[in-house]
Write a protein that holds these residues in place. Sequence first.
Motif, short mmCIF file in Angstrom:
data_model
loop_
_atom_site.label_atom_id
_atom_site.label_comp_id
_atom_site.label_asym_id
_atom_site.label_seq_id
_atom_site.Cartn_x
_atom_site.Cartn_y
_atom_site.Cartn_z
N GLY A 115 0.88 -1.17 -0.11
CA GLY A 115 -0.07 0.10 -0.08
C GLY A 115 0.74 1.27 -0.10
N ASP A 116 2.01 1.05 -0.29
CA ASP A 116 3.07 2.11 -0.40
C ASP A 116 3.75 2.02 -1.51
OD1 ASP A 116 4.93 3.37 2.21
OD2 ASP A 116 5.91 2.65 0.63
N LEU A 117 3.79 3.24 -2.44
CA LEU A 117 4.76 3.18 -3.51
C LEU A 117 6.30 2.86 -3.38
CD1 LEU A 117 3.71 3.86 -6.33
CD2 LEU A 117 4.92 6.06 -6.01
N PHE A 118 6.86 3.08 -2.18
CA PHE A 118 8.30 2.56 -2.18
C PHE A 118 8.35 1.11 -1.92
CE2 PHE A 118 12.33 2.11 -0.44
CZ PHE A 118 13.19 2.78 -1.41
N ASN A 119 7.07 0.72 -1.07
CA ASN A 119 7.24 -0.92 -0.68
C ASN A 119 7.17 -1.73 -1.96
OD1 ASN A 119 7.55 -2.94 0.97
ND2 ASN A 119 5.29 -2.95 1.38
N LEU A 120 6.16 -1.08 -2.96
CA LEU A 120 5.97 -1.51 -4.29
C LEU A 120 7.47 -1.70 -5.09
CD1 LEU A 120 3.80 -2.48 -6.20
CD2 LEU A 120 3.67 -0.18 -7.00
N TYR A 121 8.06 -0.68 -4.82
CA TYR A 121 9.58 -0.80 -5.55
C TYR A 121 10.28 -1.60 -4.81
CZ TYR A 121 14.33 0.76 -6.24
OH TYR A 121 15.51 0.68 -6.49
N VAL A 122 10.43 -2.05 -3.43
CA VAL A 122 11.08 -2.99 -3.12
C VAL A 122 10.60 -4.51 -3.28
CG1 VAL A 122 11.61 -4.20 -0.66
CG2 VAL A 122 11.82 -1.72 -1.05
N GLY A 123 9.11 -4.58 -3.54
CA GLY A 123 8.55 -5.70 -3.94
C GLY A 123 9.04 -6.19 -5.49
N PHE A 124 9.05 -5.12 -6.32
CA PHE A 124 9.67 -5.30 -7.74
C PHE A 124 11.15 -5.80 -7.49
CE2 PHE A 124 6.22 -2.55 -9.76
CZ PHE A 124 5.94 -3.79 -10.71
N GLU A 125 11.80 -5.16 -6.89
CA GLU A 125 13.30 -5.47 -6.71
C GLU A 125 13.44 -6.78 -6.23
OE1 GLU A 125 15.73 -3.91 -8.06
OE2 GLU A 125 14.23 -2.67 -8.75
N VAL A 126 12.55 -7.25 -5.34
CA VAL A 126 12.77 -8.54 -4.71
C VAL A 126 12.57 -9.46 -5.74
CG1 VAL A 126 11.86 -10.14 -3.20
CG2 VAL A 126 12.35 -8.00 -2.35
N LEU A 127 11.40 -9.33 -6.65
CA LEU A 127 10.96 -10.59 -7.50
C LEU A 127 11.86 -10.32 -8.51
CD1 LEU A 127 9.07 -9.53 -10.07
CD2 LEU A 127 7.47 -8.68 -8.33
N LEU A 128 12.47 -9.03 -8.90
CA LEU A 128 13.39 -9.00 -10.13
C LEU A 128 14.58 -9.88 -9.81
CD1 LEU A 128 12.73 -5.69 -11.41
CD2 LEU A 128 12.28 -7.61 -12.57
N ALA A 129 15.19 -9.40 -8.69
CA ALA A 129 16.43 -10.08 -8.23
C ALA A 129 16.45 -11.62 -8.39
CB ALA A 129 16.84 -9.62 -6.84
N ALA A 130 15.23 -12.16 -7.87
CA ALA A 130 15.21 -13.63 -8.03
C ALA A 130 14.93 -13.95 -9.37
CB ALA A 130 13.72 -14.07 -7.10
N SER A 131 14.23 -13.06 -10.14
CA SER A 131 14.08 -13.69 -11.58
C SER A 131 15.31 -13.43 -12.14
CB SER A 131 13.12 -12.77 -12.36
OG SER A 131 13.60 -11.67 -12.60
N TYR A 132 16.45 -12.56 -12.07
CA TYR A 132 17.62 -12.83 -12.51
C TYR A 132 18.35 -13.98 -12.40
CZ TYR A 132 17.07 -7.60 -12.29
OH TYR A 132 16.84 -6.15 -12.33
N VAL A 133 18.32 -14.61 -11.08
CA VAL A 133 18.94 -15.73 -10.70
C VAL A 133 18.16 -17.03 -11.34
CG1 VAL A 133 19.49 -17.22 -8.98
CG2 VAL A 133 19.69 -14.80 -8.60
N LEU A 134 16.85 -16.92 -11.32
CA LEU A 134 16.21 -17.96 -12.11
C LEU A 134 16.51 -18.15 -13.48
CD1 LEU A 134 12.92 -18.00 -10.47
CD2 LEU A 134 14.57 -19.63 -10.30
N LEU A 135 16.53 -17.02 -14.14
CA LEU A 135 16.74 -16.89 -15.65
C LEU A 135 18.16 -17.16 -16.15
CD1 LEU A 135 14.92 -15.66 -17.94
CD2 LEU A 135 16.41 -13.85 -18.16
N THR A 136 19.11 -16.98 -15.26
CA THR A 136 20.54 -17.38 -15.42
C THR A 136 21.07 -18.56 -14.83
OG1 THR A 136 21.33 -15.80 -13.96
CG2 THR A 136 21.21 -14.96 -16.36
N LEU A 137 20.06 -19.41 -14.46
CA LEU A 137 20.34 -20.64 -13.46
C LEU A 137 21.37 -21.61 -14.42
CD1 LEU A 137 17.30 -22.43 -12.15
CD2 LEU A 137 19.25 -21.46 -10.86
N GLY A 138 22.45 -21.90 -13.68
CA GLY A 138 23.52 -22.64 -14.39
C GLY A 138 24.44 -21.95 -14.99
#
Lengths: 186, 551
Positions: B137-160
């Motif tokens: 419910g907070d724009l900055f927290n939304l940013y943090v949420g985005f960063e968390v999921l993006l950071a995880a997605s970087y790792v998943l996309l480049t697995l191996g």
Amino acid sequence: MSGYLLAAGGDPATPDAGLSMTPSLALVLAIGVLFTTGVYLLLERSLTRVLIGFILIGNGANLLLLVAGGRAGGAPIVGITPVEQMSDPLVQAMVLTAIVITLGLTAFVLSMAYRSWQLHGHDEVQDDLEDRRIARIAAANQPSYEDTDTEESGSLDTEAPTVRDETSTLGRDDRRRRHPDGGRDE
Amino acid sequence: MSYSLHTLVPLPVMLPLFAAGLTLALWRFPRAQRVITVVTLSLMVAAAVGLLVGADGDPLVVNVGDWSAPVGIDLVADRLSALMLVVSSVMLLLVLLYSLGQGVSDDAADDEATPVSIYHPTYLVLAAGVSNAFLSGDLFNLYVGFEVLLAASYVLLTLGGTGERIRAGAIYVVVALLSSVVFLVAIALTYGATGTVNLAQLAERMPDVDPNVRLIIELLLLLAFGIKAAIFPLSAWLPDSYPTAPAPVTAVFAGLLTKVGVYAIIRTETLLFPDGRVDDVLMVLALLTMVVGILGAVAQDDIKRLLSFTLVSHIGYMVFGISLASEAGMAAAIFYVVHHITVQTTLFLVVGLVERRGGSTSLDRLGGLARVAPGLAVLFFVPAMNLAGIPPLSGFLGKVGLIEEGARQGTPLVWVLVVGSVVTSLLTLYALVKTWNKAFWQTAPAHLPEARLPAAMVGPAAALVALGLGITVFAGPLYAYAERAAATLMDGHTYVEAVFPDGAARGQGESDKGVKRDARIDPDDVVRSPTPEALPTGAPPTGAPPTGGAS
């Protein structure tokens, strides 16, 4: 919490008590320089330079956040600083968060650049596959096409036929064999 | 609405984060990791379903750390958030089960490419990031949420770290980093202009901001979310990066990540910028996204790439719904999001099965699968027709909703969009029929390898196909829920009142214009009428419209 944050571009009649919202020119200039140099580096091919560009832009954004919090004041602790002279602590918290995130991502991109160097001997961002296919088609039709975008002096039409193309009809097994783990591509 | 329902709100974020730490600590014990991940995601589904029921009314608000909203960070579960949470957590669970089936049976090739010890923690972090983005419910927290999921997605996309994944990952990561910076800049400007990043408080203050500044902020936010949602001029990264990841990763990315961007657009457009000044721009972008995306799909000869292009293309339908800026349009867009998450995830999983069975995803190498694997053919055919919008499947219902509302509004631009969406639908059908013909009907160009599909992979894929059919069968209640969600979104005050139940708390200590702010808190205030631009924005406080509720 410090207040008086509503001025910039907002209501012209906002009483501008306490700290001024007019940002310091030095900070604005610094933000501009960070963004321009960052964008320039971001357009490079080498992942390391791209990363440096990202760090510069990220720092520019952090400075922008600081500016958004108004002029610097005293430590925002009740009892030490009068309320009117406090810095805005919220922007500092946000900037700290952003710095931590940038740090983590920097580490990740660095490791990716290193891996790319391990695999290919360079850390350049490689072509989009679609670009390669189009380049190959162009090479078949128009052999004199010059590529001025990359640093290598070669042109795409000589590279395209040799470049590895995942959309070609080569099977997975073929590709696996051509890519022993850790081995260099070319 | 009891206290216990509120305790559910932070669970979709907390549970996967805790479990991520736990699975990371237990990296030596893959079996324990699997159990923890499955249990956590199942609990997440349960919590999300609880929220779906609980938020069907007033939004549920939790002030994290018991700091009340303007000072602390709040998590808000309204109908839209809850619906997105349910769909995404179900997808996460089923895709994980599928990937377990894949990892267990496929020893050499894929296990090497997907090191299990970090797969589970990263996957859970992704789940937490997605949930956080939906609940924030907070724009900055939304940013943090985005960063968390993006950071995880970087790792998943480049697995191996194979060559092609690093190549694709480099583009994906750089583009995502850039969008994050744009988002951060937008946050900085927002804070500079309004002095808050709380979404509900922003909804209160945005009408006072100078219209030009507001437009800049709106466009910057749209730029950031547009990159994430892969809206046309910003979509080129997607079809190139997604197909290189392992099938389950591609499936979960296709289902969730772009939709988080769409969700963020819906949330900010309805809550912060209800004046609809960019609706025409969004319409043009929606049209271009649909048409350019599907033309890209038609040109492909690899199923994964083809599906990535249809993914881009169908984002256009959701943007279409958003740009209609009416309750009916928004309801259709929400229904379409739910439908599309399910169907696109299903198709990518089924293509993973095709790859396992036929040894390739290239249409030039596949063939005759309908005879060899009739069950697989059914699993592909149903969601493919659903995506193309064949009646009576859910894709058809979503498109009908959009087109009906478009026809009702009936401006020339909307008619162009209606025609464009029908053409896109037909071209989707063409692309998928081409896939069907080449992969399933024509005789195989080469002898297909002998491979058995493990039941642990087929099961989750079949469950997803069934779920897609379930969305069709229960489309009535679901569409009604989407309509209620849209009504909550469009009325503009439910969200704010849920966050600030005690209106007087709102402007407290935040601004010199406290008196004026308090005036705005009154639910009858003109500000929340459907046409906020009618207000003299930027007028001096004395010129504010007289309201009875001024305290």
